[in-house]
Structures are given as structure tokens and as C-alpha cells.
Design an enzyme around this catalytic site. Structure first.
Site, PDB file in Angstrom:
ATOM      1  N   ASN A   1      15.071  15.207  98.393  1.00 50.10           N
ATOM      2  CA  ASN A   1      14.143  16.115  97.719  1.00 50.10           C
ATOM      3  C   ASN A   1      12.925  15.281  97.304  1.00 50.10           C
ATOM      4  O   ASN A   1      13.012  14.489  96.372  1.00 50.10           O
ATOM      5  CB  ASN A   1      14.856  16.721  96.499  1.00 50.10           C
ATOM      6  CG  ASN A   1      13.924  17.518  95.618  1.00 50.10           C
ATOM      7  OD1 ASN A   1      12.790  17.812  95.990  1.00 50.10           O
ATOM      8  ND2 ASN A   1      14.399  17.873  94.432  1.00 50.10           N
TER       9      ASN A   1
ATOM     10  N   LYS B   1      10.189  16.230  96.010  1.00 54.60           N
ATOM     11  CA  LYS B   1       9.473  16.753  94.830  1.00 54.60           C
ATOM     12  C   LYS B   1       7.960  16.742  95.105  1.00 54.60           C
ATOM     13  O   LYS B   1       7.561  17.046  96.226  1.00 54.60           O
ATOM     14  CB  LYS B   1       9.876  15.984  93.572  1.00 54.60           C
ATOM     15  CG  LYS B   1      11.409  15.941  93.414  1.00 54.60           C
ATOM     16  CD  LYS B   1      11.872  15.456  92.087  1.00 54.60           C
ATOM     17  CE  LYS B   1      13.404  15.455  92.059  1.00 54.60           C
ATOM     18  NZ  LYS B   1      13.974  15.067  90.793  1.00 54.60           N
TER      19      LYS B   1
ATOM     20  N   HIS C   1      16.462  24.477  91.523  1.00 54.99           N
ATOM     21  CA  HIS C   1      16.495  23.093  91.038  1.00 54.99           C
ATOM     22  C   HIS C   1      16.213  23.104  89.532  1.00 54.99           C
ATOM     23  O   HIS C   1      15.432  23.924  89.054  1.00 54.99           O
ATOM     24  CB  HIS C   1      15.450  22.257  91.788  1.00 54.99           C
ATOM     25  CG  HIS C   1      15.567  20.798  91.473  1.00 54.99           C
ATOM     26  ND1 HIS C   1      15.021  20.249  90.335  1.00 54.99           N
ATOM     27  CD2 HIS C   1      16.190  19.794  92.124  1.00 54.99           C
ATOM     28  CE1 HIS C   1      15.305  18.952  90.317  1.00 54.99           C
ATOM     29  NE2 HIS C   1      16.019  18.652  91.387  1.00 54.99           N
TER      30      HIS C   1
ATOM     31  N   GLU D   1      14.380  21.401  87.737  1.00 57.41           N
ATOM     32  CA  GLU D   1      12.953  21.307  87.369  1.00 57.41           C
ATOM     33  C   GLU D   1      12.274  22.666  87.510  1.00 57.41           C
ATOM     34  O   GLU D   1      11.346  22.983  86.767  1.00 57.41           O
ATOM     35  CB  GLU D   1      12.268  20.229  88.222  1.00 57.41           C
ATOM     36  CG  GLU D   1      12.676  18.828  87.749  1.00 57.41           C
ATOM     37  CD  GLU D   1      12.722  17.771  88.841  1.00 57.41           C
ATOM     38  OE1 GLU D   1      12.136  17.982  89.910  1.00 57.41           O
ATOM     39  OE2 GLU D   1      13.364  16.725  88.601  1.00 57.41           O
TER      40      GLU D   1
ATOM     41  N   GLU E   1      23.987  19.120  90.025  1.00 54.94           N
ATOM     42  CA  GLU E   1      23.069  18.103  89.516  1.00 54.94           C
ATOM     43  C   GLU E   1      23.039  18.149  87.995  1.00 54.94           C
ATOM     44  O   GLU E   1      22.320  18.964  87.410  1.00 54.94           O
ATOM     45  CB  GLU E   1      21.660  18.359  90.051  1.00 54.94           C
ATOM     46  CG  GLU E   1      21.559  18.315  91.560  1.00 54.94           C
ATOM     47  CD  GLU E   1      20.139  17.981  92.007  1.00 54.94           C
ATOM     48  OE1 GLU E   1      19.978  16.943  92.652  1.00 54.94           O
ATOM     49  OE2 GLU E   1      19.219  18.749  91.685  1.00 54.94           O
TER      50      GLU E   1
ATOM     51  N   GLY F   1      16.723  11.578  87.768  1.00 50.35           N
ATOM     52  CA  GLY F   1      15.562  10.716  87.550  1.00 50.35           C
ATOM     53  C   GLY F   1      15.704   9.789  86.357  1.00 50.35           C
ATOM     54  O   GLY F   1      14.745   9.182  85.906  1.00 50.35           O
TER      55      GLY F   1
ATOM     56  N   SER G   1      20.297  10.555  90.387  1.00 50.09           N
ATOM     57  CA  SER G   1      20.268   9.090  90.471  1.00 50.09           C
ATOM     58  C   SER G   1      21.200   8.513  91.535  1.00 50.09           C
ATOM     59  O   SER G   1      21.792   7.448  91.344  1.00 50.09           O
ATOM     60  CB  SER G   1      20.555   8.466  89.098  1.00 50.09           C
ATOM     61  OG  SER G   1      19.578   8.886  88.163  1.00 50.09           O
TER      62      SER G   1
HETATM   63  P1  PGA Z   1      17.003  11.764  91.449  1.00 55.35           P
HETATM   64  O1  PGA Z   1      16.716  13.342  91.656  1.00 55.35           O
HETATM   65  O2  PGA Z   1      17.795  11.306  92.640  1.00 55.35           O
HETATM   66  O3  PGA Z   1      15.640  11.127  91.383  1.00 55.35           O
HETATM   67  O4  PGA Z   1      17.765  11.627  90.184  1.00 55.35           O
HETATM   68  C1  PGA Z   1      17.705  14.183  92.163  1.00 55.35           C
HETATM   69  C2  PGA Z   1      17.177  15.588  92.257  1.00 55.35           C
HETATM   70  O5  PGA Z   1      16.424  16.016  91.363  1.00 55.35           O
HETATM   71  O6  PGA Z   1      17.485  16.325  93.210  1.00 55.35           O
END
Ligand code: PGA
Length: 260
Positions: A9, A11, A96, A98, A170, A176, A216
Site C-alpha cells: 500500500n 499510500k 483502510h 486512514e 491491521e 506506521g 509495520s
Molecule cells: P505500515 O502500513 O506497514 O507502514 O505499518 C501498513 C498499512 O497501513 O497498510
């Protein structure tokens, strides 16, 4: 029995088309050959078409990071699932955290978008997961169950084999932050998700549904996570932005696939 599925992803990255193309090409060149692992990248909407073109001829699939519940009409800024499909994409990430946090997505909007994606022949990657406060309040299971039951409502006619849909667990506190869930913590929720999926669909479909872990994931923790019984893949943010680190995760996934 279930394929391992690794999706990146991106983003709101990278900043330019040239860099997006380069990342896609680097990935195509460095992709381990003979990989039994399914791989997809989800670039920003503006880069979907050029990335589809850049990875063509490889087994890498492309997905959008969101998509509209509407097919067409006066919905400024939206991206329909038919548009995404017509670009040659296979997946659409939906719900997601976010999007839930910054764009007011609810389990109901996730449901509408999932219905639209399935109708267009895209495989929705439906994201669920608890916040840190919810985990500390010991409501992780209740939150995830509600996200699944409301987000997947009324889908039993469209999900017939289990290949039509992917779930991504997630935990929001792991996204992140560098704070990865322990394999045991993740496995516990994945097993619970599969149990809920069996009650929403049936156990044969639940056994076939791919449940990714996200938060992560890196090359050095991927193998241990993917070795868990109910962890069938990863949705990768930060570590998907460099071909080397993403390929490291795919290599770890290959090792798990071979030893399974
Ligand atoms: P990350 O993000 O691997 O940077 O923690 C995962 C995601 O948001 O899908």
C-alpha cells in the site's frame, strides 16, 4: 491450501510519476522468479494506469487504495470500481484505517464500497482492526466482529468460493509505528476473524479466505508472522516503498510457502 498474498500500500507516495514508474519497474525486475506468492501493489489513483503498464508481463497485480460506492454521476473526486477495473487492476483496498480516521469512512460505507467492488469484478481487500484505546479497553474482538459483520453485510451471494474477497487485519496501533503485533497477538485475532467469517459465510469459504496482517511488516518479521496458521499474507505500507525491502518480504513469504 490458501495462497500467500503480499500487497504493498503506497499510500500518498511516491511524489512523482517518474518515481512511481521506477519503483514498479524495480519491483518487476527484482521479483523472485518462480514465486508461488501472489504480489500486488496499490499506488495512488493518479499512478494506477502507468503502474499497470510498468508491471505488465510480470505476475504483479495492481489495486486501488479506495473506490467509490457509485458507478457514475455527480460525485466529484470519486473513482468508480468499473474505472479501476477498466485500467487493468485486480484489487481495491477498502476501509483502510486512514480512510476511516481521516475521511469519515464507516462500516456502512465500507459495505457499500465492497458491494460495488465485487460487482465490478475487483477483489476487495477489506481492512479491519482496533485502535490502541480499544485494545487497552479489551474490546478488540467486539470491534473487529462489528467491522466484519457490518462491512460484509449481504455479501453471501457474491462470495461463493472465497477467492473473491481478502480481509486485512491491521491493528491501528501497529500501522506506521514500528510496533508490530507479536505473531501470537496477530494469530489470535486472525483465528477469531476466520471464526466470524465462518458464521457470516460458511466454514468452507472461511477456510479459503485470505486474511492478511498489516502493521509495520518488514523483511525481518514477515517470516514469523506468515508462519502462523491463520496469517495468509501481509498488507505492507512503509516497507513497500523500496523495491529491496518489499522484495525481502516476498522472499520471506516464499520461504514460508515452500516449507508449508
Ligand atoms: P505500515 O502500513 O506497514 O507502514 O505499518 C501498513 C498499512 O497501513 O497498510
Amino acid at each position: 491450501m490458501r495462497p500467500i498474498f503480499i500487497a504493498g500500500n503506497w499510500k500518498l507516495n511516491p511524489p512523482t510519476l517518474a518515481e512511481a514508474r521506477q519503483l514498479a519497474v524495480d519491483l518487476k525486475v527484482q521479483l523472485p522468479s518462480g514465486s508461488g506468492v501472489e504480489v500486488a501493489v496499490c499506488p495512488p489513483a493518479a499512478f494506477l494506469a502507468p503502474v499497470v503498464e510498468a508491471v505488465s508481463g510480470s505476475s504483479i497485480k495492481v489495486g486501488s487504495q479506495d473506490s467509490s460506492p457509485h458507478a457514475s454521476g455527480a460525485y466529484t473526486g470519486e473513482l468508480s470500481t468499473n474505472m479501476v477495473k477498466s485500467l487493468g487492476c485486480a484489487y481495491a483496498v477498502i476501509g483502510h484505517s486512514e480512510r476511516r480516521q481521516y475521511h469519515g469512512e464507516t462500516n456502512q460505507s465500507v459495505n457499500q464500497k465492497t458491494v460495488a467492488a465485487l460487482a465490478s469484478g475487483l477483489v476487495p481487500i477489506v481492512c479491519v482492526g482496533e485502535t490502541l484505546a480499544e485494545r487497552e479497553d479489551s474490546v478488540t474482538f467486539a470491534v473487529v466482529e462489528q467491522q466484519l459483520r457490518e462491512g460484509l453485510k449481504g455479501l453471501s451471494d457474491s462470495v461463493k468460493t472465497g477467492a473473491e474477497l481478502v480481509i486485512a487485519y491491521e491493528p491501528v496501533w501497529a500501522i506506521g509505528t514500528g510496533k508490530v503485533a507479536t505473531p501470537a497477538q496477530a494469530q489470535e485475532v486472525h483465528a477469531f476473524i476466520r471464526q466470524i467469517l465462518a458464521s457470516i459465510f460458511n466454514s468452507a469459504i472461511a477456510d479459503r479466505l485470505v486474511i492478511q496482517y498489516g502493521g509495520s511488516v518488514k523483511a525481518d518479521n514477515a517470516e514469523e508472522l506468515l508462519s502462523q496458521t491463520d496469517i495468509d499474507g501481509a498488507l505492507v505500507g512503509g516497507a513497500s516503498l523500496k523495491a529491496d525491502s518489499f522484495v525481502g518480504i516476498i522472499t520471506a513469504a516464499n520461504a514460508v510457502a515452500v516449507s508449508a
